[in-house]
Structure formats: structure tokens, C-alpha cells
Design a protein around this motif. Structure first.
Motif, short mmCIF file in Angstrom:
data_model
loop_
_atom_site.label_atom_id
_atom_site.label_comp_id
_atom_site.label_asym_id
_atom_site.label_seq_id
_atom_site.Cartn_x
_atom_site.Cartn_y
_atom_site.Cartn_z
N MET A 1 -33.24 -47.46 97.48
CA MET A 1 -32.81 -48.64 96.52
C MET A 1 -31.72 -49.44 97.36
N THR A 2 -31.75 -50.77 97.00
CA THR A 2 -31.11 -51.87 97.68
C THR A 2 -29.86 -51.89 96.60
N SER A 3 -28.54 -51.79 97.04
CA SER A 3 -27.55 -52.05 96.15
C SER A 3 -27.42 -53.63 96.18
N LYS A 4 -27.25 -53.96 94.89
CA LYS A 4 -26.83 -55.37 94.57
C LYS A 4 -25.48 -55.73 94.38
N THR A 52 -33.37 -51.48 78.46
CA THR A 52 -33.76 -52.69 79.04
C THR A 52 -33.50 -52.47 80.46
N LEU A 53 -31.97 -52.38 80.59
CA LEU A 53 -31.61 -52.40 81.87
C LEU A 53 -32.10 -51.59 82.72
N GLU A 54 -32.34 -50.06 82.48
CA GLU A 54 -32.92 -49.07 83.05
C GLU A 54 -34.54 -49.45 83.51
N GLU A 55 -35.08 -50.20 82.60
CA GLU A 55 -36.37 -50.71 82.98
C GLU A 55 -36.25 -51.65 83.88
N HIS A 56 -35.31 -52.64 84.00
CA HIS A 56 -35.21 -53.89 84.61
C HIS A 56 -35.02 -53.33 86.06
N PHE A 57 -33.84 -52.45 86.20
CA PHE A 57 -33.56 -52.12 87.39
C PHE A 57 -34.04 -50.83 87.96
N GLN A 58 -35.06 -50.43 87.29
CA GLN A 58 -35.95 -49.31 87.89
C GLN A 58 -34.99 -48.14 88.10
N THR A 59 -34.02 -47.66 87.33
CA THR A 59 -33.38 -46.57 87.62
C THR A 59 -32.79 -46.00 86.40
N LYS A 60 -32.32 -44.56 86.51
CA LYS A 60 -31.76 -44.06 85.30
C LYS A 60 -30.28 -44.41 85.18
N LEU A 61 -29.79 -44.86 84.04
CA LEU A 61 -28.19 -45.33 84.08
C LEU A 61 -27.75 -44.51 83.17
N ASP A 62 -26.30 -44.13 83.40
CA ASP A 62 -25.42 -43.08 82.49
C ASP A 62 -24.99 -43.98 81.37
N PHE A 63 -25.81 -44.83 80.67
CA PHE A 63 -25.44 -45.92 79.72
C PHE A 63 -24.73 -45.29 78.59
N ASN A 64 -25.20 -44.14 77.98
CA ASN A 64 -24.78 -43.76 76.70
C ASN A 64 -23.20 -43.28 77.07
N PRO A 65 -23.17 -42.28 78.17
CA PRO A 65 -21.84 -41.77 78.45
C PRO A 65 -20.84 -43.05 78.46
N GLY A 81 -18.44 -58.74 82.20
CA GLY A 81 -17.95 -58.50 83.50
C GLY A 81 -17.79 -56.96 83.49
N GLU A 82 -17.45 -56.21 82.25
CA GLU A 82 -17.35 -54.78 82.55
C GLU A 82 -18.56 -54.02 82.46
N LEU A 83 -19.60 -54.80 81.80
CA LEU A 83 -20.78 -54.02 82.11
C LEU A 83 -21.27 -54.46 83.46
N VAL A 84 -20.98 -55.49 84.04
CA VAL A 84 -21.43 -55.86 85.52
C VAL A 84 -20.70 -54.74 86.53
N ASP A 85 -19.44 -54.41 86.09
CA ASP A 85 -18.66 -53.54 86.83
C ASP A 85 -19.48 -52.09 86.88
N PHE A 86 -19.71 -51.74 85.74
CA PHE A 86 -20.50 -50.44 85.47
C PHE A 86 -21.95 -50.56 86.20
N LEU A 87 -22.85 -51.61 86.14
CA LEU A 87 -23.85 -51.83 86.85
C LEU A 87 -23.71 -51.80 88.63
N HIS A 88 -22.71 -52.36 88.81
CA HIS A 88 -22.26 -52.34 90.32
C HIS A 88 -22.07 -51.08 90.75
N GLY A 89 -21.43 -50.37 89.85
CA GLY A 89 -21.23 -48.84 90.41
C GLY A 89 -22.30 -47.84 90.29
N SER A 90 -23.35 -48.21 89.57
CA SER A 90 -24.42 -47.33 89.45
C SER A 90 -25.64 -47.73 90.06
N LEU A 91 -25.85 -48.80 90.58
CA LEU A 91 -27.05 -49.31 91.26
C LEU A 91 -26.95 -48.95 92.83
#
Length: 91
Positions: A1-4, A52-65, A81-91
Motif C-alpha cells: 500500500m502506498t502512503s498518500k 465509503t472511505l474504506e471502500e475508496h481507499f481499499q483498507t479497513k479504517l478505525d473510523f468508529n473509534p 482537515g481533522e479527517l485528513v489528519d486521521f486518514l493520513h495517519g491511517s493509510l
């Protein structure tokens, strides 16, 4: 998986949010855009967005926590921006 990069994630998120669940949002979406106040999200939209984000990025995210942590801090809204930070740390 490539980090975005943050800008890549923001761009993809802007595209997803501009036409989310059949609701188009014509104003510019930036890191300060608020999900509930600006985009008109309801609680169920946050759940659907996680899926939607899990499907788009094709990875399991700890979104509910992530959302639960915000609720515990009594955060009433979320900036893109807060969601971008979360995704950046998760992908």
C-alpha cells in the motif's frame, strides 16, 4: 500500500464530499469546512462516510473509534482537515 500525501487525501476527500449520498455541495471544500454545520451531515452520514472511505481507499479504517473519541471529547463537529489528519495517519 502506498502512503498518500495530505494534499492527495484532501483532494480525494473533496471529490467524495462534493457529491455525497446524492447531496451535492457547490461551495469550495477546504480543511476548515465543517461536516455538520457546512455540509449538513447527520449522524448516519458519518457512518456511511466511514464505509465509503474504506471502500475508496481499499483498507479497513478505525473510523468508529475515531468518531467515538471525538464524542468523548464532546466535539460537536468535525473539520475536513481533522479527517485528513486521521486518514493520513491511517493509510
Amino acid at each position: 500500500m502506498t502512503s498518500k500525501t495530505r494534499p492527495e487525501i484532501l483532494s480525494e476527500l473533496q471529490e467524495i464530499l462534493s457529491d455525497f449520498q446524492g447531496q451535492t455541495y457547490d461551495a469550495p471544500i477546504d480543511e476548515q469546512t465543517m461536516f455538520f454545520q457546512d455540509l449538513g451531515f447527520a449522524s448516519i452520514d458519518a457512518v456511511v462516510l466511514g464505509e465509503t472511505l474504506e471502500e475508496h481507499f481499499q483498507t479497513k479504517l478505525d473510523f468508529n473509534p475515531f468518531l467515538s473519541e471525538l464524542a468523548a471529547k464532546q466535539v460537536k463537529d468535525l473539520q475536513v482537515g481533522e479527517l485528513v489528519d486521521f486518514l493520513h495517519g491511517s493509510l
